[in-house]
Motif scaffolding. Structure first.
Motif, short mmCIF file in Angstrom:
data_model
loop_
_atom_site.label_atom_id
_atom_site.label_comp_id
_atom_site.label_asym_id
_atom_site.label_seq_id
_atom_site.Cartn_x
_atom_site.Cartn_y
_atom_site.Cartn_z
N UNK A 164 0.83 -1.20 0.00
CA UNK A 164 0.00 0.00 0.00
C UNK A 164 0.87 1.26 0.00
N UNK A 165 1.92 1.23 0.80
CA UNK A 165 2.84 2.37 0.87
C UNK A 165 3.52 2.59 -0.48
N UNK A 166 3.94 1.52 -1.11
CA UNK A 166 4.58 1.63 -2.42
C UNK A 166 3.61 2.14 -3.46
N UNK A 167 2.37 1.67 -3.44
CA UNK A 167 1.37 2.14 -4.40
C UNK A 167 1.11 3.64 -4.24
N UNK A 168 1.02 4.09 -2.98
CA UNK A 168 0.81 5.52 -2.74
C UNK A 168 2.02 6.33 -3.23
N UNK A 169 3.23 5.81 -3.06
CA UNK A 169 4.44 6.49 -3.52
C UNK A 169 4.47 6.60 -5.03
N UNK A 170 4.14 5.51 -5.70
CA UNK A 170 4.11 5.54 -7.17
C UNK A 170 3.03 6.50 -7.67
N UNK A 171 1.89 6.48 -7.05
CA UNK A 171 0.80 7.37 -7.45
C UNK A 171 1.20 8.83 -7.24
N UNK A 172 1.86 9.10 -6.12
CA UNK A 172 2.31 10.46 -5.83
C UNK A 172 3.36 10.92 -6.85
N UNK A 173 4.30 10.04 -7.15
CA UNK A 173 5.33 10.36 -8.14
C UNK A 173 4.71 10.58 -9.51
N UNK A 174 3.72 9.78 -9.84
CA UNK A 174 3.04 9.91 -11.12
C UNK A 174 2.30 11.24 -11.21
N UNK A 175 1.63 11.62 -10.12
CA UNK A 175 0.94 12.91 -10.10
C UNK A 175 1.94 14.07 -10.22
N UNK A 176 3.07 13.97 -9.52
CA UNK A 176 4.08 15.02 -9.57
C UNK A 176 4.66 15.14 -10.99
N UNK A 177 4.91 14.01 -11.63
CA UNK A 177 5.43 14.04 -12.99
C UNK A 177 4.40 14.65 -13.94
N UNK A 178 3.15 14.29 -13.76
CA UNK A 178 2.08 14.86 -14.58
C UNK A 178 1.96 16.37 -14.38
N UNK A 179 2.07 16.80 -13.13
CA UNK A 179 1.98 18.24 -12.83
C UNK A 179 3.16 18.98 -13.45
N UNK A 180 4.35 18.39 -13.36
CA UNK A 180 5.53 19.01 -13.95
C UNK A 180 5.37 19.14 -15.46
N UNK A 181 4.88 18.09 -16.08
CA UNK A 181 4.66 18.13 -17.52
C UNK A 181 3.67 19.22 -17.90
N UNK A 182 2.58 19.34 -17.16
CA UNK A 182 1.58 20.37 -17.44
C UNK A 182 2.14 21.77 -17.20
N UNK A 183 2.96 21.93 -16.17
CA UNK A 183 3.56 23.24 -15.88
C UNK A 183 4.52 23.64 -17.00
#
Length: 175
Positions: free
Chosen positions: A9-28
Motif C-alpha cells: 500500500x505504501x509503495x502504491x501511494x508512492x508511485x501514485x504520488x510520483x506519477x501525479x508530480x510528474x504529470x503536474x511538472x509536464x503540465x507546468x
C-alpha cells in the motif's frame, strides 16, 4: 501478511504520488511554453499595430508616452545602425594591399592601383588565392617574399610589402 500489505500500500501511494508530480511538472512545462509563445505573438501583434496606428491620433490619444518611447528607440536604433556601418567602412579603409604588378600600396577602398592602374578587385583576389608551385613561386615565375608571401618584383633586394631582405634565390625568377 499485514506487514506485506502495508508495504504494498505504501509503495502504491508512492508511485501514485510520483506519477501525479510528474504529470503536474509536464503540465507546468507545457503551460510555460504556451505563455512564452503567447508573449511572442503579443509582441508581433503589438509591433504590427504600432506600425498601423503610430500616425493615427485616435489611437495615440492616452498612449502618447508609449508611442513616443517606441519612436525614440527606433531613432536610436537607426543611429546605431549608421554608426555600425561607418565602423565597418573604417575597418575596410584600414586594409592595405600590395599591388601584385607594381608593388604600390593600395587601400581596399580604391578602385584602381595608383601605380599601374590594376583594378583593386584583381589585387585583392590575387592576395586571397595566389596559385603557387611546390617551390613557393607564383605559377608565372614571380618569386614570393619569404617573410610575408607577397610576390616580389624581379631583381628586387627588399620586399615592397614588408621590407624584408630577399635572398638571392627569391630575387631571381624562373630558376
Amino acid at each position: 501478511m499485514a506487514f506485506l500489505d502495508d508495504m504494498q500500500s505504501l509503495m502504491n501511494r508512492g508511485f501514485a504520488s510520483a506519477s501525479r508530480a510528474a504529470g503536474a511538472t509536464k503540465l507546468k512545462l507545457e503551460r510555460a511554453d504556451l505563455e512564452k509563445r503567447r508573449r511572442e505573438l503579443s509582441a508581433q501583434l503589438g509591433a504590427s499595430l504600432y506600425e498601423e496606428t503610430r500616425c493615427d491620433e485616435r489611437f495615440r490619444s492616452g498612449r502618447e508616452g508609449i508611442y513616443d518611447a517606441i519612436a525614440a528607440i527606433d531613432e536610436r536604433r537607426a543611429t546605431i545602425d549608421g554608426e555600425l556601418e561607418e565602423l565597418a567602412a573604417q575597418t575596410q579603409i584600414a586594409q592595405i594591399y600590395t599591388c601584385t604588378k607594381c608593388g604600390a600600396q593600395v587601400p581596399s577602398t580604391d578602385s584602381f592601383c595608383a601605380g599601374c592602374g590594376t583594378p583593386v578587385v584583381d589585387i585583392i583576389a590575387a592576395h586571397q588565392s595566389i596559385p603557387q608551385t611546390d617551390t613557393g613561386e607564383i605559377e608565372d615565375g614571380a618569386p614570393l617574399c619569404p617573410a610575408c608571401g607577397v610576390p616580389a618584383k624581379a631583381g628586387a633586394v627588399f620586399c615592397v610589402a614588408c621590407g624584408a631582405r630577399l635572398d638571392e634565390s627569391a630575387s631571381q625568377t624562373g630558376e
